[in-house]
Every structure is written in C-alpha cells, then in structure tokens.
Design an enzyme around this catalytic site. Structure first.
Site, PDB file in Angstrom:
ATOM      1  N   ASP A 287       1.398  -2.963   3.472  1.00 34.06           N
ATOM      2  CA  ASP A 287       0.151  -3.833   3.087  1.00 34.06           C
ATOM      3  C   ASP A 287      -0.837  -3.167   3.121  1.00 34.06           C
ATOM      4  O   ASP A 287      -1.212  -1.930   3.927  1.00 34.06           O
ATOM      5  CB  ASP A 287       0.482  -4.442   3.554  1.00 34.06           C
ATOM      6  CG  ASP A 287      -0.420  -5.877   4.857  1.00 34.06           C
ATOM      7  OD1 ASP A 287      -0.550  -4.668   5.473  1.00 34.06           O
ATOM      8  OD2 ASP A 287       0.182  -7.059   4.341  1.00 34.06           O
TER       9      ASP A 287
ATOM     10  N   HIS B 157       1.280  17.133   2.735  1.00 35.63           N
ATOM     11  CA  HIS B 157       1.325  15.893   2.601  1.00 35.63           C
ATOM     12  C   HIS B 157       1.985  15.060   2.367  1.00 35.63           C
ATOM     13  O   HIS B 157       2.866  14.980   3.292  1.00 35.63           O
ATOM     14  CB  HIS B 157       1.634  16.636   0.267  1.00 35.63           C
ATOM     15  CG  HIS B 157       1.055  17.423  -0.490  1.00 35.63           C
ATOM     16  ND1 HIS B 157       2.393  18.478  -0.812  1.00 35.63           N
ATOM     17  CD2 HIS B 157      -0.454  17.089  -0.673  1.00 35.63           C
ATOM     18  CE1 HIS B 157       0.395  18.616  -2.095  1.00 35.63           C
ATOM     19  NE2 HIS B 157      -0.337  18.450  -1.288  1.00 35.63           N
TER      20      HIS B 157
ATOM     21  N   HIS C  50       5.522  13.413   2.591  1.00 32.63           N
ATOM     22  CA  HIS C  50       6.570  14.239   3.830  1.00 32.63           C
ATOM     23  C   HIS C  50       5.319  14.252   5.374  1.00 32.63           C
ATOM     24  O   HIS C  50       6.462  14.217   6.369  1.00 32.63           O
ATOM     25  CB  HIS C  50       6.037  15.389   3.359  1.00 32.63           C
ATOM     26  CG  HIS C  50       6.968  16.596   2.160  1.00 32.63           C
ATOM     27  ND1 HIS C  50       7.941  16.790   2.631  1.00 32.63           N
ATOM     28  CD2 HIS C  50       6.760  16.381   0.712  1.00 32.63           C
ATOM     29  CE1 HIS C  50       8.969  17.525   1.071  1.00 32.63           C
ATOM     30  NE2 HIS C  50       7.739  16.389   0.494  1.00 32.63           N
TER      31      HIS C  50
ATOM     32  N   ASP D 175       1.151  -1.281   0.240  1.00 36.70           N
ATOM     33  CA  ASP D 175       0.181  -0.275   0.206  1.00 36.70           C
ATOM     34  C   ASP D 175       0.991   1.592   0.125  1.00 36.70           C
ATOM     35  O   ASP D 175       0.477   2.256  -0.771  1.00 36.70           O
ATOM     36  CB  ASP D 175      -0.934   0.143   1.605  1.00 36.70           C
ATOM     37  CG  ASP D 175      -2.029   1.080   0.754  1.00 36.70           C
ATOM     38  OD1 ASP D 175      -2.820   1.656   0.296  1.00 36.70           O
ATOM     39  OD2 ASP D 175      -2.462   1.706   2.262  1.00 36.70           O
TER      40      ASP D 175
ATOM     41  N   ASP E 199      13.714  21.988  -3.319  1.00 34.64           N
ATOM     42  CA  ASP E 199      12.611  21.545  -4.558  1.00 34.64           C
ATOM     43  C   ASP E 199      13.223  21.425  -5.666  1.00 34.64           C
ATOM     44  O   ASP E 199      13.609  22.169  -6.141  1.00 34.64           O
ATOM     45  CB  ASP E 199      10.943  21.459  -4.087  1.00 34.64           C
ATOM     46  CG  ASP E 199      10.014  20.800  -4.575  1.00 34.64           C
ATOM     47  OD1 ASP E 199      10.298  19.714  -5.171  1.00 34.64           O
ATOM     48  OD2 ASP E 199       9.334  21.465  -4.952  1.00 34.64           O
TER      49      ASP E 199
ATOM     50  N   SER F 108       0.124  22.633 -11.562  1.00 33.98           N
ATOM     51  CA  SER F 108       1.791  22.135 -10.625  1.00 33.98           C
ATOM     52  C   SER F 108       1.617  23.074  -9.042  1.00 33.98           C
ATOM     53  O   SER F 108       1.474  23.952  -9.481  1.00 33.98           O
ATOM     54  CB  SER F 108       3.394  22.778 -11.265  1.00 33.98           C
ATOM     55  OG  SER F 108       3.870  22.250 -10.506  1.00 33.98           O
TER      56      SER F 108
ATOM     57  N   HIS G 149       4.931  23.132  -8.153  1.00 34.67           N
ATOM     58  CA  HIS G 149       6.085  22.860  -7.662  1.00 34.67           C
ATOM     59  C   HIS G 149       6.701  23.673  -8.433  1.00 34.67           C
ATOM     60  O   HIS G 149       6.392  24.106  -9.770  1.00 34.67           O
ATOM     61  CB  HIS G 149       6.211  21.675  -8.247  1.00 34.67           C
ATOM     62  CG  HIS G 149       6.264  20.457  -7.228  1.00 34.67           C
ATOM     63  ND1 HIS G 149       6.900  20.221  -5.491  1.00 34.67           N
ATOM     64  CD2 HIS G 149       5.300  19.622  -6.952  1.00 34.67           C
ATOM     65  CE1 HIS G 149       5.795  18.478  -4.919  1.00 34.67           C
ATOM     66  NE2 HIS G 149       5.222  18.492  -5.943  1.00 34.67           N
TER      67      HIS G 149
END
Length: 545
Positions: free
Chosen positions: A436, A69, A72, A44, A188, A359, A361
């Site tokens: 899992d 997110h 993170h 998973d 990033d 995006s 980013h």
C-alpha cells in the site's frame, strides 16, 4: 536437470522475475514490481511471491538485474529483506537499486557492477552480457552457459542504429553466440503485436527541436524519470533555446541526481533553477521536466493539473509536452489530466502523431532479427500479456527457424534440455503481494477483494444487542453506505429475515457469538443478492450487554 522457474512477468507488463536452477545452484534474474489495476484500491504496487525462493535460499548464488526500470528492480529491496544475496547489475542499474536500498535502510548488501565485458562464473553457470538499447541506459542481454547449453535472456531491448549514447547492439557477437548453438532464447514480447521497426530515440530529440522553437511561454515536458536519454535531449535542446531546467516530482529529481553523479546525465549547475524560483525568470527561459506522463494520481503533473503542486502553478500560455504513450490501462487517467490542463487554457502536445515518443521495445522485425542471429533450438516469449506472447510465437512460426516453443505462465517450472523439447514439469502456486501507499505489505487477497466489493456494491452494517443469556434486548439496527436507497419495507423485510435466522439458531441452541455472526452475515448477503443483485460487504456487530 536444468529447470527454469517463472516467478513473474507473464501475466501483464511488470513483476518480471525468474530463476534458473541446476542441482544445488540457483540464480535469479530480475525482481520487479507491477503497477496495480484501477480497482485495486489503496494498492501502490504489486511484488512477486518470494516464498519458493525463501525455501531454497541456500542454493541462490545471486540476483542479476538486466536494467533499471521499476518492473525489473522495483521489488529488489523487498527481496533482500528476506534473502540477502549479491546483486549484479550495470553502474546505473545498481545506482538506482542502491537508492531504493537506502530508503529501506538496507546497508549490508553486496552490489557488484557488471558490464558487457564481465564474466560471472558459478559452479554450474557462467554469465556474460551484451549491451542493448532501451528507454533507459545500461540495459543488458544476458548470455548463460549451462550444462544443458547456452540460454539467452534478451532483457528489454530494441535495435537502434543511431542510439543517443552511440552504443549500438553488437550484432557480430550475437551471430557468434548463435553459431555456437543456443539451447533456449527468452525474448522480450512487449511490442510483438507491432509491425516493422522501432524508431530511434534520436527522433524525439528532433521533435523537441521543432516544438521548442515555436513555444514562447513556459514549457513542461512529462516523461518517465528513468528515460535518461530523453531527459538529456530535452535539457540540450532547452539550453539551445535559452531555457533553464527545473525538475518536478521526487522520482525525477532523484533519478536525475543519480544519473548525473554516475555520468549518464551531463549539465551544469548554472543550467538549472529550483522550481520554486522560476518566477524570477521570463516564461520563455523555463523548461520543467516532470513525472506524470501516465496520469498517476500522486505524480507532479497530475498535482499541477489539479492546482495542488505547492511550488508551481500552471497558467494560460504554458505548454505541456507528454513524451510518452499511455500504458494499457492508464488511458483514462492520462486523458483526464490532459482535459484538466486544456480547461485551464494550456496547450498540450501528446499522442503518437506528435513524434514526442518512441518505444524502447523491439517491434516485430527486430524480434525476427534476434531470432535469425541466434537461431535457438527452443524459444519462450517473456515480458507481456498473453496476446503479446502469442504474437511473438506466431513470428517464430513464420520464420521457421525454431520449432520448439512454449507460451509459459507464472508459476510454471520448465525443464530445459539440449536434447529434448521444453516441458512443464511442475506448477508453483504463487500469491503476489500488495504494497500500500505506506509501504505495508498486504498479503491477503481477500482484503483486496473486500475493498473492491465495498467500492462496487457498498457496505451494510447490522447490529444485534444481546444479554448474556442470548436474548435480544433491543431492536436490530441496520445502516448502509454506498448502497442504492431502499424503501422502508425492504429494511423491515431484512430485519424480519434476521429475526427468523436468529430464532432458528435459538432452536438449535447454537448461539455462540462467532457462529451467530457468521450465519447472519451469510444470510444478509444472500438477501441482498436476491433482492438487489448486489453483493455488498456485510459487517455484523454482535454486542453483549
């Protein structure tokens, strides 16, 4: 000596984690998951290896999370099960973390809220923060004052001059930080390969406005549940066109509840309707916000496309907007979902040309801006695959501002100094853990390889029936699953080879059950590779009667 430990995030998108250490003090930054490749059957999510941090947990003063997110914060609960230290993050980030901790039953955890005005002082480290724009609110850039100078960790960011929440990146503060000197920038790299500037998130709201205007049937918008600003824009535009909103997908429901409770999402109860009750309204009065923009097998949109969503059945005349681009590796699943919807007569709006996604980013020009503002002595690109990290270094070379840069790998231990160049002084052996679908941690890489082997090459099972004296008392039985059909002479040849190996072991008087099992398994695998070119999973059964 200041050391930077790279514990994740540099072998793909996800599993972000690193630690800074000076003498007897250590601080960890981020603790995320990575989603599995399609051939990691039954897995998973993947979490970082905490074993190094467990050995040094008495030195750890806290875990700082840059934003909410999954790549993170997704592994924070697993981390806290082993190492209970204070967690620092913004209000929304900690709201999402707290929900994960509650699911795990972790109660005695110190959650400490930070903001762009916060200052955290430890023995050797001092942390301050700069709010950034991203595809989730409340993300921060981290500024760390150390005995070897200032380190800046960008977190995930973009430079959006018209953000939905009106929190524009503080360029003046970044320039001030740069003027005082920056020893190291960690930045990033997710969109380092893309030229130009990222579009503003407000662009998506304008695209919603144009699209919603012409749609008469029920409308579904699939996006990441963490993209609060996009959800807010969809709700606002939907209200203007007389639509009530329903939430589909557990993560969408939970994130919306948390964000609303904390004030990051605003809507009235009268603006919503339970998805099981939408048939009480006209089709042009319904907007459904759903998960599944990446074609995840268990997501709401995938189940809807398969006709397996219990509370809602899609029908001809409905429109689906996929407000996201496929993450590399997810393309096949996304397009399979689109195809299923199309076959049902559903109009699907997707792809970059629709302008339903921007995006979170920074593109190349924004990365250049950050470099020029901070002018760091040294630079390490973070968050991405090797091609992203390499492209980011090429940008730095082009600017000529920073001359000491390093493409690091997970496990690297890097010495950071204001006087010397970056140096890798050690390499940690890391073994990421696999979780899992039942939340069980699979720590053995061999187990994942066995699943992959079974899926690709099948399974061969052979059974030996022996008496207590080691004599073969029944014919050898061979069965297989997932192996190409083989002629009878092939099976007879395999039985003959097994008998030869058995008789050879009799002459050596080494008929211990365990050794017999191992040697026969090796022999069968070699036989299959030689004659079929495949290496199936081999299961030996030695039965003593």
């Amino acid at each position: 000596m200041l050391k930077l430990y790279i514990l994740g995030g540099l072998d793909g998108i996800g599993k972000n984690m690193m630690a800074l250490a000076y003498r007897d003090e250590m601080v960890v930054i981020d603790c995320g998951i990575m989603f599995p490749d399609s051939d990691m059957y039954g897995v998973d999510k993947i979490i970082p290896d905490f074993s190094f941090l467990e050995k040094h947990q008495k030195q750890i003063r806290g875990l700082i999370v840059t934003h909410g997110h999954e790549d993170h914060i997704g592994a924070v609960a697993y981390f806290l099960e082993k190492i209970n230290v204070p967690i620092y993050g913004t209000r929304l980030t900690l709201g999402l973390v707290e929900h994960k901790l509650n699911e795990k039953g972790l109660k005695k955890v110190q959650l400490k809220i930070i903001s762009e005005t916060s200052r955290l002082k430890f023995k050797y480290f001092q942390f301050s923060f700069v709010r950034v724009s991203h595809s989730i609110p409340d993300g921060v850039m981290t500024v760390i004052d150390t005995p070897e100078g200032t380190i800046v960790h960008s977190g995930d960011f973009k430079i959006d001059y018209t953000p939905v929440d009106n929190h524009v990146l503080d360029m003046h503060r970044l320039a001030e930080i740069g003027s005082k000197g920056v020893t190291l920038l960690l930045s990033d790299s997710t969109n380092a390969v893309k030229k130009g500037h990222t579009l503003s998130e407000r662009q998506v709201g304008e695209s919603f406005e144009r699209a919603f205007k012409g749609i008469q049937g029920r409308l579904l918008v699939a996006t990441f549940s963490s993209n609060i600003h996009r959800i807010q824009q969809a709700i606002d535009v939907g209200k203007r066109f007389g639509r009530k909103v329903s939430f589909a997908g557990l993560s969408m429901e939970n994130t919306a509840k948390i964000a609303r409770r904390l004030g990051y999402l605003t809507f009235d109860d009268s603006d919503t309707v339970f998805i099981g009750h939408i048939d009480q309204f006209q089709d042009n009065q319904i907007l459904i916000l759903t998960t599944g923009s990446q074609g995840e097998p268990l997501s709401a949109l995938t189940r809807i496309s398969n006709g397996e969503y219990r509370l809602f059945q899609i029908k001809k005349g409905d429109t689906v907007i996929i407000s996201a681009l496929p993450i590399p590796g997810n393309e096949k699943m996304v397009y399979a979902t689109i195809d299923k919807l199309g076959r049902k007569g559903i109009h699907v709006i997707y792809e970059e040309a629709s302008k339903m996604h921007v995006s979170g980013h920074a593109y190349s020009e924004e990365l250049k801006q950050l470099q020029m503002l901070l002018r760091p002595k040294s630079f390490i690109p973070i968050h991405g695959e090797f091609r992203h990290l390499y492209a980011h270094c090429e940008i730095v070379k082009e600017l000529g501002v920073t001359h000491d840069f390093l493409i690091a790998e997970n496990g690297d231990v890097i010495e950071v100094s204001r006087k010397k160049n970056l140096a890798i002084v050690e390499k940690l052996e890391l073994h990421p853990k696999y979780i899992d679908s039942n939340g069980v941690c699979l720590e053995d890489d061999a187990l994942i390889e066995e699943r992959r082997q079974m899926a690709n090459d099948g399974v061969v099972v052979f059974t030996f029936y022996l008496n207590h004296q080691g004599d073969l008392i029944e014919d050898i039985r061979i069965s297989s699953r997932g192996v190409s059909p083989v002629p009878e002479e092939f099976i007879n040849g395999l039985k003959g080879s097994l008998m030869d190996q058995y008789n050879h072991m009799l002459t050596r008087k080494t008929l211990e059950k365990e050794l017999l099992s191992i040697e026969l398994e090796v022999m069968v695998r070699k036989y299959m590779i030689k004659r079929t070119g495949k290496s199936p999973c081999v299961i030996p059964l030695i039965v003593i009667k």
